[in-house]
Design a protein around this motif. Structure first.
Motif, mmCIF file in Angstrom:
data_model
loop_
_atom_site.group_PDB
_atom_site.id
_atom_site.type_symbol
_atom_site.label_atom_id
_atom_site.label_comp_id
_atom_site.label_asym_id
_atom_site.label_seq_id
_atom_site.Cartn_x
_atom_site.Cartn_y
_atom_site.Cartn_z
ATOM 1 N N LEU A 54 0.710 -1.342 -0.020
ATOM 2 C CA LEU A 54 0.058 0.064 -0.059
ATOM 3 C C LEU A 54 0.990 1.076 -0.012
ATOM 4 O O LEU A 54 2.015 1.254 0.624
ATOM 5 C CB LEU A 54 -0.833 0.048 1.112
ATOM 6 C CG LEU A 54 -2.027 1.149 1.008
ATOM 7 C CD1 LEU A 54 -3.179 0.607 0.075
ATOM 8 C CD2 LEU A 54 -2.548 1.034 2.454
ATOM 9 N N TRP A 55 0.462 2.341 -0.713
ATOM 10 C CA TRP A 55 1.138 3.571 -0.923
ATOM 11 C C TRP A 55 0.752 4.560 -0.077
ATOM 12 O O TRP A 55 -0.461 4.589 0.361
ATOM 13 C CB TRP A 55 0.875 4.045 -2.443
ATOM 14 C CG TRP A 55 1.473 5.464 -2.624
ATOM 15 C CD1 TRP A 55 2.871 5.865 -2.907
ATOM 16 C CD2 TRP A 55 1.044 6.624 -2.166
ATOM 17 N NE1 TRP A 55 3.080 7.019 -3.052
ATOM 18 C CE2 TRP A 55 1.895 7.576 -2.800
ATOM 19 C CE3 TRP A 55 -0.213 7.266 -2.005
ATOM 20 C CZ2 TRP A 55 1.628 9.108 -2.684
ATOM 21 C CZ3 TRP A 55 -0.572 8.318 -1.842
ATOM 22 C CH2 TRP A 55 0.395 9.545 -2.028
ATOM 23 N N LEU A 56 1.738 5.369 0.852
ATOM 24 C CA LEU A 56 1.328 6.466 1.511
ATOM 25 C C LEU A 56 2.355 7.467 1.438
ATOM 26 O O LEU A 56 3.623 7.244 1.272
ATOM 27 C CB LEU A 56 1.135 5.839 3.207
ATOM 28 C CG LEU A 56 0.190 4.832 3.524
ATOM 29 C CD1 LEU A 56 0.979 3.550 3.769
ATOM 30 C CD2 LEU A 56 -0.464 5.236 4.885
ATOM 31 N N ALA A 57 1.900 8.704 1.885
ATOM 32 C CA ALA A 57 3.173 9.648 2.004
ATOM 33 C C ALA A 57 2.975 10.268 3.132
ATOM 34 O O ALA A 57 2.135 11.267 3.408
ATOM 35 C CB ALA A 57 2.629 10.879 0.889
ATOM 36 N N PRO A 58 3.554 9.807 4.212
ATOM 37 C CA PRO A 58 3.230 9.948 5.657
ATOM 38 C C PRO A 58 3.658 11.394 6.369
ATOM 39 O O PRO A 58 3.109 11.864 7.393
ATOM 40 C CB PRO A 58 4.078 8.807 6.582
ATOM 41 C CG PRO A 58 5.372 8.370 5.374
ATOM 42 C CD PRO A 58 4.532 8.722 4.054
ATOM 43 N N PHE A 59 4.596 12.056 5.671
ATOM 44 C CA PHE A 59 5.021 13.326 6.188
ATOM 45 C C PHE A 59 4.306 14.227 5.386
ATOM 46 O O PHE A 59 4.736 15.601 5.698
ATOM 47 C CB PHE A 59 6.491 13.268 6.122
ATOM 48 C CG PHE A 59 7.255 12.397 6.758
ATOM 49 C CD1 PHE A 59 6.859 11.927 8.169
ATOM 50 C CD2 PHE A 59 8.199 11.767 6.577
ATOM 51 C CE1 PHE A 59 7.536 11.175 8.812
ATOM 52 C CE2 PHE A 59 8.973 10.825 7.080
ATOM 53 C CZ PHE A 59 8.752 10.463 8.501
ATOM 54 N N VAL A 60 3.268 14.294 4.806
ATOM 55 C CA VAL A 60 2.778 15.502 3.967
ATOM 56 C C VAL A 60 1.265 15.184 4.138
ATOM 57 O O VAL A 60 0.584 13.890 4.153
ATOM 58 C CB VAL A 60 2.971 15.494 2.394
ATOM 59 C CG1 VAL A 60 4.649 15.661 2.645
ATOM 60 C CG2 VAL A 60 2.728 14.413 1.777
ATOM 61 N N ALA A 61 0.368 16.391 3.883
ATOM 62 C CA ALA A 61 -0.927 16.240 3.776
ATOM 63 C C ALA A 61 -1.406 17.301 2.685
ATOM 64 O O ALA A 61 -0.925 18.296 2.704
ATOM 65 C CB ALA A 61 -1.737 16.511 4.966
ATOM 66 N N GLU A 62 -2.267 16.978 1.770
ATOM 67 C CA GLU A 62 -2.669 18.210 0.820
ATOM 68 C C GLU A 62 -3.854 19.178 1.557
ATOM 69 O O GLU A 62 -4.340 18.982 2.398
ATOM 70 C CB GLU A 62 -3.365 17.639 -0.427
ATOM 71 C CG GLU A 62 -4.650 16.830 -0.280
ATOM 72 C CD GLU A 62 -4.982 16.349 -1.550
ATOM 73 O OE1 GLU A 62 -5.488 17.155 -2.539
ATOM 74 O OE2 GLU A 62 -5.411 15.281 -1.942
ATOM 75 N N GLU A 63 -3.749 20.240 0.776
ATOM 76 C CA GLU A 63 -4.658 21.418 1.263
ATOM 77 C C GLU A 63 -6.102 20.895 1.515
ATOM 78 O O GLU A 63 -6.603 21.456 2.535
ATOM 79 C CB GLU A 63 -4.330 22.579 0.356
ATOM 80 C CG GLU A 63 -4.884 23.871 0.828
ATOM 81 C CD GLU A 63 -4.604 25.010 -0.013
ATOM 82 O OE1 GLU A 63 -5.451 26.125 0.015
ATOM 83 O OE2 GLU A 63 -3.476 24.957 -0.672
ATOM 84 N N LYS A 64 -6.523 20.182 0.709
ATOM 85 C CA LYS A 64 -7.938 19.622 0.705
ATOM 86 C C LYS A 64 -8.295 18.334 1.754
ATOM 87 O O LYS A 64 -9.398 18.198 1.953
ATOM 88 C CB LYS A 64 -8.652 19.170 -0.798
ATOM 89 C CG LYS A 64 -8.709 20.370 -1.913
ATOM 90 C CD LYS A 64 -9.215 19.472 -2.893
ATOM 91 C CE LYS A 64 -9.176 20.755 -4.245
ATOM 92 N NZ LYS A 64 -9.614 20.384 -5.458
ATOM 93 N N SER A 65 -7.044 18.050 2.446
ATOM 94 C CA SER A 65 -7.428 16.835 3.125
ATOM 95 C C SER A 65 -7.912 17.472 4.596
ATOM 96 O O SER A 65 -7.824 18.665 4.934
ATOM 97 C CB SER A 65 -6.000 16.360 3.683
ATOM 98 O OG SER A 65 -5.206 17.241 4.458
ATOM 99 N N SER A 66 -8.841 16.611 5.173
ATOM 100 C CA SER A 66 -9.266 16.973 6.509
ATOM 101 C C SER A 66 -8.102 17.269 7.456
ATOM 102 O O SER A 66 -8.372 17.927 8.304
ATOM 103 C CB SER A 66 -10.212 15.645 7.199
ATOM 104 O OG SER A 66 -11.352 15.604 6.312
ATOM 105 N N LEU A 67 -7.138 16.510 7.432
ATOM 106 C CA LEU A 67 -5.994 16.741 8.342
ATOM 107 C C LEU A 67 -5.777 18.154 8.183
ATOM 108 O O LEU A 67 -5.421 18.668 9.463
ATOM 109 C CB LEU A 67 -4.967 15.598 8.035
ATOM 110 C CG LEU A 67 -3.739 15.690 9.158
ATOM 111 C CD1 LEU A 67 -4.310 14.808 10.261
ATOM 112 C CD2 LEU A 67 -2.556 14.752 8.431
ATOM 113 N N PHE A 68 -5.377 18.627 6.981
ATOM 114 C CA PHE A 68 -4.968 19.870 6.987
ATOM 115 C C PHE A 68 -5.737 20.930 7.743
ATOM 116 O O PHE A 68 -5.352 21.862 8.119
ATOM 117 C CB PHE A 68 -4.434 20.186 5.492
ATOM 118 C CG PHE A 68 -3.783 21.541 5.253
ATOM 119 C CD1 PHE A 68 -2.412 21.797 5.571
ATOM 120 C CD2 PHE A 68 -4.493 22.683 4.852
ATOM 121 C CE1 PHE A 68 -1.809 23.139 5.448
ATOM 122 C CE2 PHE A 68 -3.824 23.783 4.710
ATOM 123 C CZ PHE A 68 -2.524 24.045 4.865
#
Length: 502
Positions: free
Chosen positions: A272-286
């Protein structure tokens, strides 16, 4: 080699320390006792004459950085040809070293990180760093004046006491001789010698994947792949980059455990692919946790323009560590994946702080990921390579391939990290010696299909053989259910090369 290396450290208060050491084969460790303060510069220089037919390799900043062997007349292009408003709008200088490294963009000037070599025919002269925690070792060669300049990337770091000015290893000999000696001196061994073959969903469907497309591609894979191979779901399964605890409900309504179960039922391991150290502007996390992100000059650090633009998480925040711990627990323990491809990792450490260098932060980030993965397989991507040595099981050593040979004209105008099959083949070739020493090389995927592809048969063969010869990862992104007999035979040929090489 019989020359003197002249070195100097300057502090912010203009205090200077100078010295000189013989520049010869073996270990060259230079330390200095520094007063309390902050480092302004740490630099050394040595006269290094080279023949006109010499080939120069300067290791690029991260996985994707195009870094072929250069001649003395070559140059490395930065971003100076692009309008500043475009660089700022799309954060083009954040993918690599452009925001902190000088690019003279003149013939005869090359630079790289952590190690470099000078090759004449089959003889190498290698200069490699043995310790990057005090700061990346940055090599700059001026072929016009025949000087090698070596800098520690540590500006602004607090000092006081013993400081490692440089810790280098110099070796001359064949490729195997110099790299065997270098990794022996580093004390680093590859975590696994296992070769893995399989499938990645990215280079055919890209983000346009779903539970149905995965099951369709899985059926084709059962006809071609072998039991125990890897079937990896790439980007597109998540609602937005950064939101990793649940799948996109429209694409994967039965969640990611169902997909992993189907992969296992087919006899494959699941990735499974992840990018653990980033989040995009549209994400709930951001949106919900803007304070979790790395700030610089009062603004969250935008690490690139992919997706809706993405920002770097701050690994010094306990909330971020807790979130990542829960993400990896979910992926491994709840959903049951066997391997994670961890991408865009460079974003964890974009700059120095008073407490640590850029390299030390990246090393710490890789230590974190290794701990979170435990005994599961970690495939690193978009990462400075030295911090991944001995920590990633497998690691990308080139940029992404493209569905044509060298992408379009507009893309060829941007940074060195852009996707390009041409660049991937060149960089995979010159980083081949890392395979089985630092980690298992991932040279990216190869293609045999005819549809949705603009590579010639010769280019497909060149890419496939490069992947088979120089990596311990052999993935394709083809829908294998449509392979004809000729393509099946070609897959078997490439797979045999991969499995039989030393």
């Amino acid at each position: 080699m019989n020359a003197m290396l002249q070195w100097k450290i300057r502090l912010k208060d203009d205090t200077e320390l100078l010295g000189a050491e013989p520049f010869r084969d073996g270990r060259l460790k230079i330390t200095a006792e520094l007063p309390e303060g902050h480092i302004d510069a740490c630099v050394a220089r040595v006269h290094l004459p080279t023949a006109d037919d010499i080939r120069i390799f300067m290791n690029g900043y991260q996985s994707w950085t195009n870094c072929p062997e250069y001649t003395k007349a070559d140059r490395i292009r930065g971003l100076g040809h692009l309008p500043k408003f475009l660089i700022d709008k799309y954060a083009l200088d954040r993918y690599s070293d452009y925001h902190f490294m000088d690019y003279p963009d003149r013939r005869g000037y090359t630079h790289g990180f952590s190690y470099c070599y000078f090759r004449k025919d089959d003889r190498y002269f290698l200069v490699g760093s043995l310790d990057e925690r005090p700061g990346y070792t940055m090599f700059m060669y001026n072929a016009n004046r025949e000087y090698l300049t070596i800098r520690r990337d540590c500006e602004g770091v607090a000092c006081g006491g013993t400081f490692s000015v440089l810790d280098l290893f110099l070796a001359e000999g064949s490729e195997d001789e110099v790299f065997d000696a270098y990794f022996k001196q580093l004390g680093i061994t590859c975590r696994t010698k296992e070769k893995i073959a399989g499938y990645s969903s990215w280079y055919n469907r890209y983000q346009d994947i779903s539970e149905l497309t995965i099951l369709e591609d899985l059926q084709g894979a059962r006809e071609i792949l072998s039991p125990g191979d890897l079937f990896q779901i790439d980007d597109g399964w998540e609602p937005f980059v950064g939101d990793w605890l649940a799948s996109d409900p429209k694409k994967f309504p039965n969640e990611m455990k169902s997909a992993a179960d189907a992969i296992h039922d087919a006899g494959f391991r699941a990735g499974l692919w992840l990018a653990p150290f980033v989040a995009e502007e549209k994400s709930s996390l951001f949106k919900k946790h803007p304070d979790w992100f790395l700030f610089h000059d009062g603004m969250p650090w935008k690490a690139g323009c992919n997706w809706s633009g993405y920002y770097a998480l701050d690994i010094d925040r306990q909330e971020v560590l807790d979130y990542l711990k829960e993400v990896f627990r979910q992926v491994f323990d709840v959903w049951g994946y066997d391997l994670v491809k961890l991408d865009f990792l460079y974003a964890a450490a974009p700059f120095c702080t008073e407490k640590e260098s850029r390299a030390a932060r990246m090393i710490r980030a890789m230590d974190l990921l290794r701990d979170l993965c435990g005994d599961k397989l970690l495939l690193g991507c978009g990462v400075p390579l030295f911090p991944a040595f001995g920590k990633a099981d497998y690691c990308r050593v080139s940029c992404d391939v493209t569905l044509d040979y060298d992408d379009n004209l507009m893309m060829r105008l941007i940074h060195r990290e852009r996707p390009s099959t041409k660049h991937a083949i060149a960089t995979d070739t010159v980083r081949r010696y890392l395979n089985g020493r630092a980690f298992g090389n991932d040279p990216d995927v190869f293609f045999l299909r005819e549809e949705n592809l603009s590579l010639s048969d010769r280019q497909k063969r060149e890419l496939a053989e490069t992947c088979a010869l120089y990596g311990n990862v052999l993935f394709t992104s083809d829908s294998m259910s449509v392979y004809n007999e000729r393509q099946k035979a070609e897959y078997r040929r490439i797979r045999t090369i991969f499995e039989k090489k030393g």
